[in-house]
Every structure is written in structure tokens, then in C-alpha cells.
Design a protein around this motif. Structure first.
Motif, PDB file in Angstrom:
ATOM      1  N   MET A 117       0.850  -1.195   0.000  1.00 54.01           N
ATOM      2  CA  MET A 117       0.000   0.000   0.000  1.00 54.01           C
ATOM      3  C   MET A 117       0.889   1.250   0.000  1.00 54.01           C
ATOM      4  O   MET A 117       2.041   1.200   0.384  1.00 54.01           O
ATOM      5  CB  MET A 117      -0.934  -0.024   1.199  1.00 54.01           C
ATOM      6  N   LYS A 118       0.302   2.348  -0.436  1.00 55.71           N
ATOM      7  CA  LYS A 118       1.128   3.522  -0.732  1.00 55.71           C
ATOM      8  C   LYS A 118       1.512   4.360   0.492  1.00 55.71           C
ATOM      9  O   LYS A 118       2.641   4.798   0.602  1.00 55.71           O
ATOM     10  CB  LYS A 118       0.415   4.414  -1.766  1.00 55.71           C
ATOM     11  N   THR A 119       0.551   4.598   1.376  1.00 54.68           N
ATOM     12  CA  THR A 119       0.882   5.541   2.457  1.00 54.68           C
ATOM     13  C   THR A 119       0.686   4.912   3.838  1.00 54.68           C
ATOM     14  O   THR A 119      -0.094   3.979   4.013  1.00 54.68           O
ATOM     15  CB  THR A 119       0.010   6.818   2.387  1.00 54.68           C
ATOM     16  N   PHE A 120       1.401   5.484   4.788  1.00 52.20           N
ATOM     17  CA  PHE A 120       1.344   5.018   6.180  1.00 52.20           C
ATOM     18  C   PHE A 120      -0.079   5.102   6.728  1.00 52.20           C
ATOM     19  O   PHE A 120      -0.559   4.186   7.397  1.00 52.20           O
ATOM     20  CB  PHE A 120       2.308   5.882   7.006  1.00 52.20           C
ATOM     21  N   LYS A 121      -0.787   6.194   6.389  1.00 58.20           N
ATOM     22  CA  LYS A 121      -2.144   6.388   6.911  1.00 58.20           C
ATOM     23  C   LYS A 121      -3.080   5.282   6.451  1.00 58.20           C
ATOM     24  O   LYS A 121      -3.892   4.777   7.220  1.00 58.20           O
ATOM     25  CB  LYS A 121      -2.697   7.745   6.464  1.00 58.20           C
ATOM     26  N   GLU A 122      -2.961   4.904   5.183  1.00 53.19           N
ATOM     27  CA  GLU A 122      -3.818   3.832   4.633  1.00 53.19           C
ATOM     28  C   GLU A 122      -3.594   2.532   5.399  1.00 53.19           C
ATOM     29  O   GLU A 122      -4.535   1.859   5.811  1.00 53.19           O
ATOM     30  CB  GLU A 122      -3.477   3.595   3.155  1.00 53.19           C
ATOM     31  N   VAL A 123      -2.338   2.199   5.579  1.00 52.67           N
ATOM     32  CA  VAL A 123      -2.006   0.930   6.235  1.00 52.67           C
ATOM     33  C   VAL A 123      -2.435   0.977   7.701  1.00 52.67           C
ATOM     34  O   VAL A 123      -2.987   0.013   8.228  1.00 52.67           O
ATOM     35  CB  VAL A 123      -0.486   0.620   6.140  1.00 52.67           C
ATOM     36  N   LEU A 124      -2.187   2.131   8.337  1.00 49.85           N
ATOM     37  CA  LEU A 124      -2.519   2.250   9.757  1.00 49.85           C
ATOM     38  C   LEU A 124      -4.016   2.121   9.991  1.00 49.85           C
ATOM     39  O   LEU A 124      -4.454   1.500  10.960  1.00 49.85           O
ATOM     40  CB  LEU A 124      -2.007   3.586  10.313  1.00 49.85           C
ATOM     41  N   SER A 125      -4.822   2.690   9.092  1.00 47.05           N
ATOM     42  CA  SER A 125      -6.277   2.594   9.277  1.00 47.05           C
ATOM     43  C   SER A 125      -6.724   1.135   9.210  1.00 47.05           C
ATOM     44  O   SER A 125      -7.570   0.692   9.994  1.00 47.05           O
ATOM     45  CB  SER A 125      -7.016   3.453   8.257  1.00 47.05           C
ATOM     46  N   ILE A 126      -6.142   0.366   8.298  1.00 47.88           N
ATOM     47  CA  ILE A 126      -6.464  -1.068   8.230  1.00 47.88           C
ATOM     48  C   ILE A 126      -5.962  -1.766   9.489  1.00 47.88           C
ATOM     49  O   ILE A 126      -6.655  -2.600  10.081  1.00 47.88           O
ATOM     50  CB  ILE A 126      -5.845  -1.714   6.968  1.00 47.88           C
ATOM     51  N   GLY A 127      -4.773  -1.393   9.912  1.00 41.53           N
ATOM     52  CA  GLY A 127      -4.175  -2.018  11.095  1.00 41.53           C
ATOM     53  C   GLY A 127      -5.010  -1.789  12.346  1.00 41.53           C
ATOM     54  O   GLY A 127      -5.211  -2.715  13.139  1.00 41.53           O
ATOM     55  N   LEU A 128      -5.504  -0.574  12.503  1.00 38.54           N
ATOM     56  CA  LEU A 128      -6.294  -0.282  13.706  1.00 38.54           C
ATOM     57  C   LEU A 128      -7.639  -1.011  13.674  1.00 38.54           C
ATOM     58  O   LEU A 128      -8.154  -1.446  14.710  1.00 38.54           O
ATOM     59  CB  LEU A 128      -6.492   1.234  13.854  1.00 38.54           C
TER      60      LEU A 128
END
Lengths: 222, 249
Positions: free
Chosen positions: B160-171
Motif C-alpha cells: 500500500m502507498k501511504t502510512f495512513k492507509e495501512v494504519l487505518s487497516i491495522g487499527l
């Protein structure tokens, strides 16, 4: 696009024409949608490990580990290339790009131009056969630009290093390159040599400028 | 040498950065508040020591999960955001090695949190039963969780491209994984609750610690939980390998 050994090859084109993408494909960081790429007789996509030992790149926008000292930064990347750099080696690499006694300073305290120089020092660590430079003189003052020009010319003359420069600064191209390609709309519009006769250099510059404009205008009309 | 260089860089970046220090400080704060509550609150202080250790274990497991999600999300996507990924990708080091180094960095962060949590566990459970098995099983379960969630999040961040995208899935994943705790004891006995408990590594980790610390059951009772954790770990590591074989900008 064909680049011969020991060329300093200028890769010109307006913003968004695909210069950076092409360089990334040549380094194997991106995969091409179609077409064939061969760098030093190897496919960058399938033989990345071998090829990366022999090439290096200075990307256009590259971040830094700001917490690292300049010397530590070079040592870190040196180890990734299998080199065990001493403090003296690091100082020598930094001196080469005009950063004397900067090895003990954290990179976050550097100006943009100084960071660019550290980036160039990093790109030269593995003594690459082909050096890709994406807008190498970005952020450099006139003296810094001249120093980098001199460094690249000496690397090319003394070590026979092939250098591919992506830029839209025609002055850099005129001073450094012996062959150029003009890219527009993701196609090479022109590929050829620059004249080397000193008397003709002035004409070349204006000639290069008109060729560049003609190629990019042609692309727009198409 | 190359892998060790990358691991060293990850550890220094994790431990000495302001973000890393903040994470450990928050971890210590959370552990302090809960241990203080368990010792000083009238109702909570009536709990059996083993029960108190189990509650602390839940907090420690949550911290392990949180570290994995944050560090894992930041792995490739964070480097991409900070424009440092390209520099790593052009070196002769494979992206798989970069992924392994980042996972090891996350594991070191977990080790630090585990070491920090030992005095708190001691404070709430030193006079009770099964404290030493609790230490061992918390370490084992936490290590599995870090490998599972860290590996999975790193795999996602490679693609995935950005930290925010991945973090939202992670949370989101974090909340889903914590659902056994949110569901409560009665809902956990329902069909869906049991299913979630069995396939969810976080649930398995908590059930294993519950079984060891509160019920004093021997290792044979832990085998199903260990099997779930092992299978999930293998899946997560395979996912990490598959996604990092080809990392693009």
C-alpha cells in the motif's frame, strides 16, 4: 535509447514526460509495462541483485535518515554494498563532494545543497559503472553546481564512468553531456550527439535550446 | 552483514527516535495506571493475584499488538512517505531482507516493552501463584503476536502507498482482534464468539495465559492455542515473504 560506455548522456524533457520513471525502470525499481530494457547486458527486473552492485542512482527527491551523522550515513549504505568504510574513507568521500569536516554532523542540520552533496557521495560509494542522476544540481548554488560538474567530468575522464543525467537544465547538459535524448509525452523525440568544438559550443547551446523546444512543441501538437 | 546492518538501523531508529521513546513512555503510563488500580482500588484489590496478573497480561498483549500495528504500518509505507525507500531499494539488498530487518526491529521493541512490564507484573502478582509461568507464557504469546501482526502489517505496507492507509487497516484489525475482550464472557460462549476465539490469535494468546495463570493447567492444554498461534505465524510470514519479493515505489 542507447547509451555507450563512458558516455555522459543527457536525458531531457519537461516535467511529467517520464524521465524519472525511465530511470527507475533502468534501475529495476519499477517494472516496465511493455518493452525491453537491458543495462550492462542484464535485465534490471530479473537480475537486480547483480546489477545493483554495478550501478547507482541519485534520485530526484530523496529523503535522509536525519538522525544519522553524515559519516554514519555513508557507512550504513557502504555496508549494504558490502563495503566496510573507515572514518577516513567516509571523510574522503565527503571531501570529494566538497563537504570537508562534515562527517560528525547530523544530516538533519544540513542545508538542501549539502544534503544533495551527501546524496552524490552515497551514489559514488560502490564506484558504479553507470551512475544515474536525477536532477543532480537541484538546490545547489552556482559554485556547488560547478563543483559537481567538475566532479562528474573527472569521474568520467579518469574512471570512464558512464553517467546518465536526467534534467531540464540545459546549462548542465551543455557543459557535461556528449549525447542527449529528449523525451516528451513518454516518447523519445530526439536522440543524438552534442558538438564538441569549442567554437561551436555557443551555437550548440542555442541549438540545443531550439531542438528541445521544437521536440516538446511537436509533442504538444501531436 | 547486510541484514545485521539493516536490523541495527531499525533498532536505533525505533529505540532512540522521539516516536519510539513516546511509545515506551505511553506503555509505561498504561501499565502504571492499571497496576496502581489493581493494587489500590478496593474492588480490584480483592481479586485473586492470578486474576490480576491475567488482567495485566491482557494489557501487555494489547501493547504488543499496538506496537506491531504501528511499527508494521510504518515499515515500508513510512519509508515511502519519507522518501527513503528508493535509496534502500537501489542497494543490492533484497526487499525480503528489508522486511525481515523491520520485523526484527519490531520484535526488539516488543522485548523492551516486555522487560518494562516485568516490575509491574511483579508488583501485582508476586504473592500469588503461577507468576513465573506467567512471565514465560506472556513472552511466548507476545512474541507470536508480534510476528503475526508485525509480519502482516509489514506485508500490507509493502503493497500500500501511504502510512495512513495501512494504519487505518491495522487499527481496524486491532479492534477486530480485541473483540474477544470486548465481547465479554457470556458472548464468548456463543457459536460466533467461540469461532472468533479459536481463529483469532489474540484470543488464543489470552486464552493460553488464562489457562496457565488462572486455571494452572499444564502445557498439554495449551497445545491448541499454540497450534493456532503457530499456524497464524506461518501464514503471516508467508504473506510477508510474498509481498516483499517485489516491492515497488
Amino acid at each position: 535509447m542507447t547509451v555507450y560506455p563512458s558516455d555522459i548522456y543527457g536525458f531531457l524533457g519537461p516535467n511529467g514526460s517520464g524521465k524519472t520513471t525511465t530511470l527507475r525502470i533502468l534501475c529495476g525499481i519499477l517494472l516496465p509495462d511493455r518493452g525491453e530494457v537491458s543495462v550492462l547486458g542484464q535485465n534490471p527486473a530479473s537480475q537486480r541483485g547483480l546489477l545493483r552492485q554495478r550501478i547507482n542512482i541519485l534520485p530526484e527527491s530523496h529523503g535522509f535518515y536525519g538522525w544519522m551523522l553524515a559519516g554514519e550515513y555513508l557507512r550504513f549504505f557502504g555496508r549494504l554494498y558490502g563495503l566496510n568504510l573507515t572514518d577516513t574513507d567516509c571523510r574522503m568521500h565527503l571531501q570529494q563532494v566538497g563537504l570537508d569536516s562534515a562527517d560528525r554532523r547530523p544530516i538533519r542540520t544540513f542545508s538542501r545543497g549539502m544534503k544533495q552533496r551527501v546524496g552524490i557521495a552515497r551514489a559514488l560509494l560502490n564506484d558504479p559503472e553507470i551512475l544515474f542522476l536525477d536532477e543532480p544540481t537541484n538546490g545547489l548554488d552556482p559554485k556547488g553546481r560547478r563543483d559537481i560538474h567538475d566532479l562528474l567530468l573527472s569521474l568520467n575522464r579518469e574512471k570512464g564512468m558512464t553517467i546518465i543525467i536526467s534534467t531540464h537544465i540545459l546549462d548542465d547538459v551543455e557543459r557535461l553531456c556528449n549525447r542527449i535524448a529528449i523525451l516528451h509525452d513518454k516518447k523519445i523525440q530526439y536522440e543524438g550527439t552534442l558538438l564538441e568544438e569549442p567554437a561551436e559550443k555557443a551555437r550548440t547551446k542555442s541549438g540545443l535550446e531550439s531542438t528541445y523546444i521544437a521536440c516538446t512543441e511537436k509533442g504538444k501538437q501531436q | 552483514m547486510k541484514l545485521m546492518t539493516l536490523i541495527r538501523k531499525e533498532c536505533i531508529e525505533d529505540i532512540f527516535s522521539s516516536r519510539g521513546a513516546a511509545l515506551y513512555l505511553v506503555g509505561c503510563g498504561v501499565l502504571s495506571v492499571f497496576s496502581l488500580l489493581l493494587v489500590s482500588n478496593t474492588e480490584l484489590s480483592l481479586l485473586d493475584n492470578a486474576q490480576a496478573v491475567y488482567m495485566m497480561a491482557g494489557i501487555i498483549m494489547s501493547l504488543a499488538l499496538l506496537i506491531s500495528v504501528i511499527r508494521g504500518s510504518d515499515g515500508f509505507a513510512g519509508e515511502r512517505d519519507r522518501e527513503t525507500l528508493e535509496l534502500l531499494l537501489i542497494t543490492p539488498v533484497s526487499a525480503v531482507d528489508i522486511g525481515i530487518a523491520k520485523l526484527m526491529g519490531t520484535f526488539v521493541s516488543w522485548l523492551i516493552i516486555f522487560l518494562l512490564s516485568i516490575p509491574y507484573l511483579w508488583a501485582v502478582g508476586s504473592t500469588g501463584q503461577n507468576l513465573w509461568p506467567a512471565f514465560i507464557y506472556i513472552f511466548i504469546a507476545g512474541s507470536f503476536l508480534v510476528l503475526i501482526f508485525g509480519g502482516f502489517m509489514l506485508g500490507l505496507s509493502a503493497r500500500m502507498k501511504t502510512f495512513k492507509e495501512v494504519l487505518s487497516i491495522g487499527l481496524t484489525l486491532f479492534l477486530l482482534s480485541a473483540s474477544p475482550v470486548i465481547l465479554g464472557p457470556s458472548l464468548r460462549q456463543s457459536g460466533i464468539g467461540r469461532l472468533i476465539d479459536h481463529v483469532n490469535p489474540f484470543g488464543s494468546a489470552l486464552n493460553m495465559i488464562d489457562s496457565v495463570v488462572v486455571d494452572s493447567q499444564n502445557i498439554s492444554f495449551q497445545l491448541p492455542h499454540l497450534a493456532t498461534l503457530t499456524i497464524c505465524t506461518i501464514f503471516a510470514l508467508c504473506f510477508l515473504y510474498a509481498t516483499t519479493r517485489r516491492v515497488e515505489l
